[in-house]
Design an enzyme around this catalytic site. Structure first.
Site, short mmCIF file in Angstrom:
data_model
loop_
_atom_site.label_atom_id
_atom_site.label_comp_id
_atom_site.label_asym_id
_atom_site.label_seq_id
_atom_site.Cartn_x
_atom_site.Cartn_y
_atom_site.Cartn_z
N PRO A 150 10.19 11.97 2.27
CA PRO A 150 8.92 12.58 1.87
C PRO A 150 8.43 13.57 2.91
O PRO A 150 8.82 13.53 4.09
CB PRO A 150 7.96 11.38 1.79
CG PRO A 150 8.83 10.17 1.78
CD PRO A 150 10.07 10.54 2.54
N TYR A 168 9.20 8.16 16.30
CA TYR A 168 9.27 8.03 14.84
C TYR A 168 10.40 8.89 14.28
O TYR A 168 11.22 8.43 13.48
CB TYR A 168 7.92 8.45 14.24
CG TYR A 168 7.88 8.43 12.74
CD1 TYR A 168 7.84 7.22 12.05
CD2 TYR A 168 7.87 9.61 11.99
CE1 TYR A 168 7.80 7.19 10.66
CE2 TYR A 168 7.83 9.59 10.60
CZ TYR A 168 7.78 8.38 9.94
OH TYR A 168 7.75 8.36 8.58
N GLN A 177 0.85 -1.19 0.00
CA GLN A 177 0.00 0.00 0.00
C GLN A 177 0.89 1.25 0.00
O GLN A 177 2.12 1.17 0.12
CB GLN A 177 -0.91 0.03 1.24
CG GLN A 177 -0.15 0.18 2.56
CD GLN A 177 -1.07 0.12 3.78
OE1 GLN A 177 -2.05 -0.63 3.79
NE2 GLN A 177 -0.75 0.89 4.81
N LYS A 187 13.85 8.06 11.95
CA LYS A 187 14.08 8.61 10.61
C LYS A 187 15.36 9.44 10.56
O LYS A 187 16.03 9.48 9.52
CB LYS A 187 12.85 9.41 10.17
CG LYS A 187 11.60 8.55 9.97
CD LYS A 187 11.81 7.51 8.87
CE LYS A 187 10.67 6.53 8.73
NZ LYS A 187 10.86 5.58 7.62
N SER A 200 12.41 10.66 6.10
CA SER A 200 11.21 11.51 6.17
C SER A 200 11.62 12.94 6.40
O SER A 200 12.74 13.20 6.89
CB SER A 200 10.35 11.03 7.35
OG SER A 200 9.33 11.96 7.64
N THR A 222 -1.43 8.67 2.55
CA THR A 222 -1.36 7.20 2.60
C THR A 222 -2.09 6.76 3.88
O THR A 222 -2.36 7.58 4.76
CB THR A 222 0.10 6.70 2.70
OG1 THR A 222 0.61 7.07 3.99
CG2 THR A 222 0.99 7.25 1.60
N1 LIG Z 1 3.01 8.94 4.50
C1 LIG Z 1 3.86 9.90 4.80
O1 LIG Z 1 3.45 11.07 4.95
C2 LIG Z 1 5.31 9.62 4.95
C3 LIG Z 1 5.86 8.35 4.97
N2 LIG Z 1 7.21 8.17 5.11
C4 LIG Z 1 7.83 6.85 5.13
O2 LIG Z 1 7.57 6.19 3.90
C5 LIG Z 1 7.46 4.79 4.12
C6 LIG Z 1 6.12 4.30 3.59
O3 LIG Z 1 5.09 5.01 4.25
P1 LIG Z 1 3.54 4.89 3.89
O4 LIG Z 1 3.36 4.30 2.58
O5 LIG Z 1 2.96 6.19 4.22
O6 LIG Z 1 3.09 3.86 5.04
P2 LIG Z 1 1.91 2.79 5.09
O7 LIG Z 1 1.72 2.45 6.53
O8 LIG Z 1 0.74 3.28 4.33
O9 LIG Z 1 2.57 1.54 4.35
C7 LIG Z 1 3.69 0.91 4.91
C8 LIG Z 1 3.67 -0.56 4.57
O10 LIG Z 1 4.78 -1.17 5.25
C9 LIG Z 1 4.35 -2.39 5.82
N3 LIG Z 1 5.14 -2.76 6.98
C10 LIG Z 1 5.16 -2.14 8.19
N4 LIG Z 1 5.94 -2.83 9.03
C11 LIG Z 1 6.44 -3.88 8.34
C12 LIG Z 1 7.29 -4.95 8.66
N5 LIG Z 1 7.79 -5.10 9.91
N6 LIG Z 1 7.61 -5.85 7.71
C13 LIG Z 1 7.09 -5.73 6.46
N7 LIG Z 1 6.26 -4.75 6.09
C14 LIG Z 1 5.93 -3.83 7.03
C15 LIG Z 1 2.89 -2.12 6.21
O11 LIG Z 1 2.18 -3.33 6.38
C16 LIG Z 1 2.40 -1.27 5.05
O12 LIG Z 1 1.89 -2.08 4.01
C17 LIG Z 1 7.62 4.57 5.63
O13 LIG Z 1 8.94 4.23 5.92
C18 LIG Z 1 7.29 5.94 6.19
O14 LIG Z 1 7.90 6.14 7.43
C19 LIG Z 1 8.06 9.24 5.23
C20 LIG Z 1 7.57 10.51 5.21
C21 LIG Z 1 6.17 10.80 5.08
C1 LIG Z 2 4.53 13.07 9.09
C2 LIG Z 2 5.73 12.52 8.48
O1 LIG Z 2 6.61 13.26 8.14
C3 LIG Z 2 5.90 11.14 8.30
C4 LIG Z 2 4.83 10.20 8.52
O2 LIG Z 2 6.98 10.75 7.94
#
Ligand SMILES: NC(=O)C1=CN([C@@H]2O[C@H](COP(=O)(O)OP(=O)(O)OC[C@H]3O[C@@H](n4cnc5c(N)ncnc54)[C@H](O)[C@@H]3O)[C@@H](O)[C@H]2O)C=CC1
Ligand SMILES: CC(=O)C(C)=O
EC number: 1.1.1.304
Length: 256
Positions: A182, A152, A12, A156, A139, A187
Site C-alpha cells: 500500500p 520500518y 482495525q 518491508k 509497503s 489508518t
Molecule cells: N497505513 C498505511 O499507510 C500502510 C500500512 N501498511 C502495512 O499494512 C499493514 C496494516 O497496517 P494498518 O492497518 O495501517 O496498521 P494499524 O496499526 O492501524 O493496524 C495493525 C493491526 O495489527 C495489530 N498488530 C500489531 N502487532 C501485532 C502483533 N505482534 N500480533 C498481532 N497483531 C498485531 C495491531 O494491534 C493493529 O490492530 C501493516 O503491515 C502495515 O505495515 C503498508 C503500507 C502503508
Molecule cells: C508510510 C508507509 O508507507 C507505511 C506506513 O507503510
C-alpha cells in the site's frame, strides 16, 4: 463449503477492511489480533451480516501463537485456504535514533510474524493436501526509501524478499505467495506516523501527513478498502497464475 481465510492484525485499519472484503467475497474468516476485544468487535459485525467469523487473540511475533491460530481456524471451520500476514508495527526512526530495542521489536513482529505465518499456513496446506494462498503486507516503503522510516522500511523490503523466495520454495506444493504494497492509507498506524514525524519537527499533524502524501499522482490518500480490493484479487482464483509478486497500490507515488 466456504473457503477459509485467516487475517492477522484484523482489529482495525487495513486488516479490518480485508476481513470484511473477504467475507463479502464468500470466505469464512478468522480474525487474529493482539487485543481480543478489537477482533471480537469486527467478527461480531461480520456475523451480524450473516457471515462466518471467529476472533483469536495472538501475538504474531510468537511462532507458537501463529501455529495455534492456524490450527484453531482449521478446527473451527474444517478447512484452510488463505493466509493474510497483515499485522505490523511502524516505528518512526531517524537514523540516529535507531536502538537495538526498536530494531528487534520491528523485526520480530513484521519479519518474524510474516515468516511464522508462512510456515504455519504452508504446513497446514501440505497436511490438508491442497493448494493455498499466502499474502503478505509489504509497503511502498518496501519499494523505495522513506526518510525517518529506516527500521520500518527495512522490514518491508525484507518482506518482499521473503515473498519472492518462499514463492519459489512452495510452488511445487501448489502454494502461491504474493505481497501487497500500500501507499499512504488512512489508518491508526498512518495517523501515528504523521503525528510523530510532525512532533519531531515541531510542526502540526497536517504537515507530517503532507511529507508522505505530497507525491501521490491520484491526489488523494488511500482508504483501507482500496487495499482490501487488491487483496481480494490476490485471495481469489483470478490470481492463480501469479506468485512471488508485490502488488503496488500507491496511487502512482513511488514511480512519479
Ligand atoms: N497505513 C498505511 O499507510 C500502510 C500500512 N501498511 C502495512 O499494512 C499493514 C496494516 O497496517 P494498518 O492497518 O495501517 O496498521 P494499524 O496499526 O492501524 O493496524 C495493525 C493491526 O495489527 C495489530 N498488530 C500489531 N502487532 C501485532 C502483533 N505482534 N500480533 C498481532 N497483531 C498485531 C495491531 O494491534 C493493529 O490492530 C501493516 O503491515 C502495515 O505495515 C503498508 C503500507 C502503508
Ligand atoms: C508510510 C508507509 O508507507 C507505511 C506506513 O507503510
Amino acid at each position: 463449503m466456504k473457503k477459509v481465510a485467516l487475517i492477522t492484525g484484523a482489529g482495525q485499519g487495513i486488516g479490518e477492511a480485508i476481513a470484511k472484503r473477504l467475507h463479502h467475497d464468500g470466505f469464512a474468516v478468522a480474525l487474529v489480533g493482539r487485543t481480543l476485544d478489537k477482533v471480537e468487535a469486527v467478527a461480531k459485525e461480520i456475523q451480524n451480516d450473516h457471515g462466518d467469523a471467529i476472533a483469536i487473540q495472538a501475538d504474531v511475533a510468537k511462532r507458537d501463537d501463529v501455529f495455534s491460530t492456524v490450527q484453531k481456524t482449521y478446527d473451527h471451520f474444517g478447512d484452510f485456504n488463505v493466509m493474510v500476514n497483515n499485522a505490523g508495527v511502524a516505528p518512526t526512526t531517524p537514523i540516529f535514533e535507531v536502538t537495538p530495542e526498536v530494531l528487534e521489536e520491528a523485526e520480530r513482529i513484521n519479519v518474524g510474524g510474516t515468516i511464522w505465518g508462512i510456515q504455519a499456513a504452508a504446513t497446514m496446506f501440505k497436511n490438508l493436501g491442497h493448494a493455498g494462498k499466502i499474502i503478505n503486507a509489504s509497503s511502498q516503503a518496501g519499494m523505495t526509501g522513506n526518510p525517518n522510516l529506516t527500521v520500518y522500511g527495512s522490514t518491508k523490503f525484507a518482506i518482499r524478499g521473503i515473498t519472492e523466495t518462499t514463492a519459489k520454495e512452495l510452488a511445487d506444493d501448489g502454494i502461491t505467495v504474493n505481497a501487497f504494497c500500500p501507499g499512504i492509507v488512512v489508518t491508526p498506524m498512518m495517523n501515528d506516523i504523521a503525528q510523530q514525524v510532525a512532533d519531531k519537527a515541531g510542526k502540526p499533524f497536517e504537515w507530517g501527513m503532507e511529507q508522505f502524501a505530497k507525491d501521490i499522482a491520484l491526489k488523494r490518500l488511500s482508504q483501507p478498502e482500496d487495499v482490501a480490493g487488491c487483496v481480494s484479487y490476490l485471495a481469489g482464483p483470478d490470481s492463480n497464475y501469479m506468485t512471488g509478486q508485490s502488488l503496488l497500490i500507491d496511487g502512482g507515488m513511488v514511480f512519479n
